[in-house]
Design a protein around this motif. Structure first.
Motif, PDB file in Angstrom:
ATOM      1  N   TYR A 110       0.838  -1.208   0.000  1.00 16.22           N
ATOM      2  CA  TYR A 110       0.000   0.000   0.000  1.00 16.22           C
ATOM      3  C   TYR A 110       0.868   1.251   0.000  1.00 16.22           C
ATOM      4  N   ALA A 111       1.996   1.170   0.706  1.00 13.35           N
ATOM      5  CA  ALA A 111       2.903   2.316   0.756  1.00 13.35           C
ATOM      6  C   ALA A 111       3.428   2.646  -0.634  1.00 13.35           C
ATOM      7  N   LEU A 112       3.861   1.622  -1.379  1.00 15.90           N
ATOM      8  CA  LEU A 112       4.434   1.881  -2.697  1.00 15.90           C
ATOM      9  C   LEU A 112       3.363   2.297  -3.697  1.00 15.90           C
ATOM     10  N   LEU A 113       2.182   1.693  -3.636  1.00 17.30           N
ATOM     11  CA  LEU A 113       1.112   2.109  -4.538  1.00 17.30           C
ATOM     12  C   LEU A 113       0.783   3.588  -4.345  1.00 17.30           C
ATOM     13  N   THR A 114       0.856   4.044  -3.106  1.00 23.19           N
ATOM     14  CA  THR A 114       0.618   5.462  -2.834  1.00 23.19           C
ATOM     15  C   THR A 114       1.726   6.317  -3.442  1.00 23.19           C
ATOM     16  N   LEU A 115       2.975   5.878  -3.260  1.00 28.54           N
ATOM     17  CA  LEU A 115       4.108   6.622  -3.801  1.00 28.54           C
ATOM     18  C   LEU A 115       4.102   6.636  -5.331  1.00 28.54           C
ATOM     19  N   MET A 116       3.576   5.573  -5.949  1.00 29.93           N
ATOM     20  CA  MET A 116       3.601   5.495  -7.406  1.00 29.93           C
ATOM     21  C   MET A 116       2.755   6.566  -8.078  1.00 29.93           C
ATOM     22  N   GLU A 117       1.936   7.265  -7.284  1.00 32.23           N
ATOM     23  CA  GLU A 117       1.197   8.392  -7.842  1.00 32.23           C
ATOM     24  C   GLU A 117       2.143   9.503  -8.285  1.00 32.23           C
ATOM     25  N   ARG A 118       3.392   9.463  -7.803  1.00 36.44           N
ATOM     26  CA  ARG A 118       4.381  10.465  -8.213  1.00 36.44           C
ATOM     27  C   ARG A 118       4.858  10.243  -9.644  1.00 36.44           C
ATOM     28  N   LEU A 119       4.725   9.012 -10.136  1.00 34.70           N
ATOM     29  CA  LEU A 119       5.316   8.642 -11.408  1.00 34.70           C
ATOM     30  C   LEU A 119       4.451   9.048 -12.593  1.00 34.70           C
ATOM     31  N   SER A 120       5.099   9.228 -13.734  1.00 39.26           N
ATOM     32  CA  SER A 120       4.350   9.390 -14.973  1.00 39.26           C
ATOM     33  C   SER A 120       3.767   8.027 -15.335  1.00 39.26           C
ATOM     34  N   PRO A 121       2.726   7.982 -16.170  1.00 40.88           N
ATOM     35  CA  PRO A 121       2.173   6.687 -16.567  1.00 40.88           C
ATOM     36  C   PRO A 121       3.221   5.743 -17.157  1.00 40.88           C
ATOM     37  N   ALA A 122       4.118   6.263 -17.999  1.00 37.73           N
ATOM     38  CA  ALA A 122       5.136   5.407 -18.620  1.00 37.73           C
ATOM     39  C   ALA A 122       6.109   4.874 -17.574  1.00 37.73           C
ATOM     40  N   GLU A 123       6.525   5.715 -16.637  1.00 37.75           N
ATOM     41  CA  GLU A 123       7.429   5.260 -15.576  1.00 37.75           C
ATOM     42  C   GLU A 123       6.779   4.167 -14.744  1.00 37.75           C
ATOM     43  N   ARG A 124       5.516   4.365 -14.439  1.00 43.88           N
ATOM     44  CA  ARG A 124       4.806   3.379 -13.625  1.00 43.88           C
ATOM     45  C   ARG A 124       4.691   2.050 -14.365  1.00 43.88           C
ATOM     46  N   ALA A 125       4.398   2.110 -15.655  1.00 49.17           N
ATOM     47  CA  ALA A 125       4.264   0.883 -16.440  1.00 49.17           C
ATOM     48  C   ALA A 125       5.579   0.118 -16.493  1.00 49.17           C
ATOM     49  N   VAL A 126       6.676   0.814 -16.753  1.00 53.17           N
ATOM     50  CA  VAL A 126       7.977   0.139 -16.816  1.00 53.17           C
ATOM     51  C   VAL A 126       8.330  -0.456 -15.463  1.00 53.17           C
ATOM     52  N   TYR A 127       8.098   0.300 -14.406  1.00 51.13           N
ATOM     53  CA  TYR A 127       8.438  -0.187 -13.074  1.00 51.13           C
ATOM     54  C   TYR A 127       7.663  -1.461 -12.744  1.00 51.13           C
ATOM     55  N   VAL A 128       6.364  -1.458 -12.997  1.00 51.09           N
ATOM     56  CA  VAL A 128       5.537  -2.622 -12.665  1.00 51.09           C
ATOM     57  C   VAL A 128       5.909  -3.819 -13.532  1.00 51.09           C
TER      58      VAL A 128
END
Length: 314
Positions: A110-128
């Motif tokens: 839950y902590a990381l999902l909250t932090l992932m709001e900082r990322l751009s959509p592309a950054e989030r997709a690559v990270y996941v």
């Protein structure tokens, strides 16, 4: 185009992985289910006989649907009432997906999902795709229509933006229950000192009511402020009971792999409080009380193997 039974079975075999991927990308179980259903409609309309690698095709379609959803979600969240937090998934929910490695468990916390709001959509997709599902950059580049070098750069930026300087402490279910019991005992004691001792000096507390349930939009900051807030939250009060229509039972559980308090009233989950734990103590308390984001939790709770509540709040 009508699908053969085998084509339907092929999609259904991929559904759990697709749902787990979509949830990590969107932070919403409801939106993840919608994205997966839309992917099925695209699969149904495609000439599946010409698709050489169905898993890769489905992943690409789903990921790009989620990228579009994330772009529009940012605009919606600018007008969201109060603090936006992800939809929590209770322990045992299959949408939590793979949890064999520390990276996979971390990617759905839950902590990381909250932090992932900082990322751009592309950054989030690559990270996941990289951290949770182990896709090589070559395949990620094909999914996102970027170069391998761009995929690597996006991952680098994502990791940098998600760095907090604190190492998350992993706890098993038994340890999580003990921590929640200790935390709840301290919060219900009527004193702030026992709770302050469990919190880090810079602890924060925030809640998401979505404008439907009262929740403070600005975070409480500092151990004393958080402890005072939590103590007041559990103090008996007729107004609280009238508002909820009764006294919810509070259970020790896990949500997204983190220790959590789950409040249940008449079989309905009315709140999930996730505790982010580090070696120094509880660093963050995140409460989801928006009823729209607790529907799936209520559905899972109906079949959960649970004990008696630790206490009845209010």
């Amino acid at each position: 185009m009508a699908l053969s039974p085998g084509d339907v079975d092929r999609f259904e075999a991929s559904r759990p992985r697709l749902e787990a991927l979509a949830y990590r990308l969107l932070g919403s179980a409801a939106e993840a289910e919608d994205a997966v259903q839309e992917t099925f409609l695209r699969w149904q309309a495609a000439d599946v006989a010409r698709i050489e690698v169905p898993e890769a095709w489905l992943t690409k379609v789903l990921t790009n649907l989620c990228l579009n959803q994330l772009a529009s979600a940012r605009a919606r969240r600018e007008t969201y009432v109060g603090q936006w937090l992800p939809e929590p998934l209770l322990g045992g929910d299959p949408m939590l997906g793979p949890a064999d490695t520390a990276e996979q468990r971390e990617s759905v916390s839950y902590a990381l999902l909250t932090l992932m709001e900082r990322l751009s959509p592309a950054e989030r997709a690559v990270y996941v795709l990289r951290e949770a599902f182990g896709y090589p950059h070559r395949e990620i580049a094909e999914i996102l229509d970027v170069t391998e070098a761009a995929s690597q750069q996006l991952l680098h930026r994502a990791r940098k933006n998600l760095t907090t300087g604190r190492a998350r402490t992993e706890v098993d279910e038994a340890a999580a229950r003990r921590l929640v019991e200790e935390f709840l005992t301290a919060a219900a004691s009527g004193k702030t000192e026992p709770l302050v001792r469990l919190l880090t000096s810079d602890a924060t507390a925030v809640g998401d009511g979505g404008g439907k349930v009262p929740a403070r939009a600005k975070a409480f900051e500092g151990a004393l402020a958080v402890a005072t807030f939590l103590r007041g939250l559990l103090l008996p009060g007729e107004a609280k009971r009238r508002y909820l229509g009764g006294k919810p039972g509070v259970y020790a559980w896990t949500a997204n792999g983190e220790p959590a308090l789950v409040a249940v009233l008449d079989g309905r989950v009315v709140g999930v409080m996730c505790l982010e734990v580090t070696a120094d103590g509880v660093v963050a308390v995140r409460s989801q009380v928006n009823p729209d984001k607790l529907v799936r939790a209520t559905e899972l709770w109906a079949s959960a193997d649970r004990r008696e509540p630790l206490l009845y709040a209010f």
